[in-house]
Design an enzyme around this catalytic site. Structure first.
Site, PDB file in Angstrom:
ATOM      1  N   TYR A   1       0.781  -1.101   0.018  1.00 16.12           N
ATOM      2  CA  TYR A   1       0.191   0.112  -0.045  1.00 16.12           C
ATOM      3  C   TYR A   1       0.796   1.091   0.154  1.00 16.12           C
ATOM      4  O   TYR A   1       1.963   1.099   0.192  1.00 16.12           O
ATOM      5  CB  TYR A   1      -1.233  -0.137   1.216  1.00 16.12           C
ATOM      6  CG  TYR A   1      -0.524  -0.016   2.592  1.00 16.12           C
ATOM      7  CD1 TYR A   1       0.729   0.220   3.126  1.00 16.12           C
ATOM      8  CD2 TYR A   1      -1.829  -0.115   3.464  1.00 16.12           C
ATOM      9  CE1 TYR A   1       0.629   0.172   4.517  1.00 16.12           C
ATOM     10  CE2 TYR A   1      -1.492  -0.064   4.785  1.00 16.12           C
ATOM     11  CZ  TYR A   1      -0.151   0.064   5.248  1.00 16.12           C
ATOM     12  OH  TYR A   1       0.122   0.310   6.722  1.00 16.12           O
ATOM     13  N   GLU A   2       0.172   2.073  -0.347  1.00 17.47           N
ATOM     14  CA  GLU A   2       1.048   3.621  -0.762  1.00 17.47           C
ATOM     15  C   GLU A   2       2.090   3.538  -1.758  1.00 17.47           C
ATOM     16  O   GLU A   2       2.887   4.196  -1.519  1.00 17.47           O
ATOM     17  CB  GLU A   2       1.450   4.334   0.613  1.00 17.47           C
ATOM     18  CG  GLU A   2       0.485   4.500   1.729  1.00 17.47           C
ATOM     19  CD  GLU A   2      -0.717   5.243   1.437  1.00 17.47           C
ATOM     20  OE1 GLU A   2      -0.694   6.215   0.399  1.00 17.47           O
ATOM     21  OE2 GLU A   2      -1.825   5.325   2.028  1.00 17.47           O
ATOM     22  N   GLY A   3       1.888   2.750  -2.587  1.00 19.00           N
ATOM     23  CA  GLY A   3       2.456   2.476  -3.747  1.00 19.00           C
ATOM     24  C   GLY A   3       3.435   1.273  -3.610  1.00 19.00           C
ATOM     25  O   GLY A   3       4.296   1.042  -2.554  1.00 19.00           O
TER      26      GLY A   3
END
Length: 588
Positions: A434-436
């Site tokens: 998550y978050e890239g």
């Protein structure tokens, strides 16, 4: 499961790796001293150990629940969050003019580690709120700052980030959520957002959603995205909430880990939203929050690694099994005495302390980039931007490794849920996603941070490491070994960098096939560099008569990282430069 905040280790890193003298000298922090940071983190560590850590197992077992459109967290979370707010912990590193304590960002990062070590599910709520605060502080209008910031900084209101849609994950050009202008200057927001962390919950009084959406005449692709503030509850000028906005959580995801953190599917049905900044500039604004969140997720990696290490170390000291291989005892001994268990534990410690060193150093650059003198900000900003994808990508990948080693040290008991260490592994597994994802971080590092300036920042990074090698070569035997391994790793980095710079323009597929190995190589090098600086600081403190056991452990940890981890840089270099045709052409 008990948790002891490693405040002494954290403070050593802040004092020696964050460029603290320069941070402390900034006008913004002119009244802050190192002892202030230490006192705050010691108190916060006690709070998290006593109030939040006991929630971790409960939260994992029970998880968040959706009941008639209302999300309910397990018992104890609301009480802990109320105390978290009452004690002002959300405000730790936010500006005093909006009600914050005004401590540096690097101290805030240390607090992020502590709360996420205690319980990552709990820690995600303030983490996203911090990101919303950062975004609105920079891009919000004066009226939006005046209305929202004090409520978010106290923690009375929480924040979220709404990017992802069913058809738009990493590819935000596919976002379809709409924003239709209204006569009163607001926008009607409609659409579905997924994977929204703490999108609905019962902890805070209100939830401030930052939503990416398109206006009717917006250009195609990411250039047509705008950013909107969409509160759960509409509020009057005094901040009193009354009317519910036309948005809601329609379902919660059932997840591998962080189960007490509600991951919501959010439905917006002509919800009232307020434009942030200018239309069609939303992605640029959201990147402020994304950068904050990515850095914080990297710190979460350090956090879960620390928790896994503490648990594994305790178990290895207590678990009696097998006689030593050297015949030094006739009876079974604690497994910590067996060579391979020591190898695993020391690797866990080196990766954990190394990740902390990298994160703390990056936090110092972030402080200098935001508040430093004008002439120094550009370099600080370049270094911070270069290091953030390393913190996010490298520290989270290593967190999964550390958590896995923690399971391994427990043997069969590690595979049993009641032991608790499997939770650390399950919680850690989301961090490189998550978050890239790690690939997104690697693409960012290569594309935006290396290719865009022709490798200038990367070469400056290598120059600073070379200077540290020179200092280490004057030190003791361990420092000299670290210097040698750093030099070898730096040479691998330089060769990989030259290869990518030469290849990217001619064959981008081949270059980007090596982007994750390049991130891991650079992360290894950056971490080894910071641990080398830690070893130098420890040698200096030893010369002054400092705590020998503590300081020698710092030197040993840096040495172990150099001998056991930095040597992996040559393999990563080969993965970068020897990308064969098979990788790009083999059938799948």
């Amino acid at each position: 499961m008990t948790y002891q905040a490693p405040v002494r280790d954290i403070m050593f890193a802040i004092e020696h790796l964050s460029q603290w003298p320069q941070v402390e000298a900034l006008q913004t922090y002119s009244e802050i001293e190192l002892d202030d940071a230490r006192a705050a983190l010691e108190e916060f560590g006690r709070f998290c150990g006593e109030m939040i850590a006991p929630l971790s197992t409960i939260g994992d077992t029970e998880g968040a629940r959706l009941e008639n459109g209302r999300v309910v967290l397990p018992e104890g979370y609301k009480t802990a969050y109320d105390q978290f707010v009452d004690m002002g912990w959300q405000s730790l590193s936010h500006p005093a003019e909006h009600g914050g304590m005004g401590l540096p960002k690097v101290v805030g990062a240390a607090a992020t580690e502590i709360v996420n070590s205690a319980d990552m599910s709990f820690g995600l709520c303030p983490l996203l709120t911090n990101g919303a605060i950062d975004a609105l502080s920079i891009t919000g209008s004066d009226a939006q700052k005046a209305f929202y910031l004090d409520k978010l900084i106290t923690g009375r209101w929480s924040g979220t980030m709404n990017l992802t849609e069913p058809q738009a994950g990493s590819d935000l050009s596919r976002v379809r959520c709409t924003a239709v202008p209204q006569d009163d200057g607001t926008y009607a927001i409609s659409g579905t957002k997924i994977f929204i962390t703490f999108g609905e919950h019962d902890l805070s009084e209100n939830i401030v959603h930052l939503v990416l959406a398109r206006t009717p005449d917006a250009p195609e692709g990411v250039r047509g995205l705008s950013l909107f503030v969409v509160p759960k509850l509409l509020a009057g000028e005094g901040g009193e909430t009354s009317q519910r906005n036309t948005l809601g959580c329609v379902s919660l995801e059932h997840k591998l880990g962080v189960r007490a953190s509600p991951t919501a599917v959010m439905e917006y049905d002509n919800a009232t939203g307020y434009l942030v900044g200018e239309e069609n500039s939303g992605l640029r604004y959201m990147f402020i929050m994304m950068t904050s969140a990515r850095y914080a997720v990297g710190v979460q990696g350090v956090a879960i690694a620390e928790r896994a290490y503490q648990h594994a170390l305790s178990y290895a000291r207590d678990r009696i099994q097998s006689r030593p291989v050297d015949g030094s005892a006739q009876d079974a001994v604690p497994i910590i005495q067996h060579p391979d268990v020591r190898r695993m534990l020391l690797r866990m410690r080196a990766l954990t302390e190394g990740g902390r060193a990298l994160a703390i150093a990056t936090g110092g650059w972030l402080d200098l980039a935001e508040h430093g003198p004008e002439e120094a900000r550009a370099e600080a900003q370049s270094m911070a931007e270069f290091l953030v994808p390393l913190v996010k990508g490298f520290c989270t990948e290593r967190a999964v490794e550390v958590a896995s080693l923690g399971v391994q040290i427990h043997g069969g008991m590690g595979f049993i849920e009641e032991t608790g260490v499997a939770q650390f592994y399950r919680d850690a597994r989301i961090l490189p996603i998550y978050e890239g994802t790690t690939a997104i971080q690697a693409n960012d590092l290569l594309g935006r941070k290396v290719l865009r300036d022709g490798g200038r920042t990367a070469r400056r990074f290598a120059e600073m490491i070379a200077a540290t090698e020179g200092e280490l070569s004057k030190g003791g035997a361990a420092a000299q070994r670290i210097a040698q391994r750093l030099a070898e790793a730096r040479a691998a980095f330089a060769a990989g960098l030259d290869h990518l710079l030469a290849t990217a323009g001619q064959d981008p597929n081949r270059a980007y096939a090596g982007s994750v190995p390049f991130l891991m190589l650079t992360g290894n090098l950056a971490t080894g560099w910071q641990l080398g600086l830690s070893a130098l600081a420890a040698e200096a403190e030893l010369a002054k008569g400092g705590d020998a056991e503590f300081l020698q452990a710092k030197i040993a940890t840096a040495d172990i990282f150099a001998q056991q981890v930095l040597v992996e840089c040559s393999a990563e270099h080969s993965r970068i430069t020897d990308t064969g045709d098979s990788l790009l052409t083999a059938s799948l």
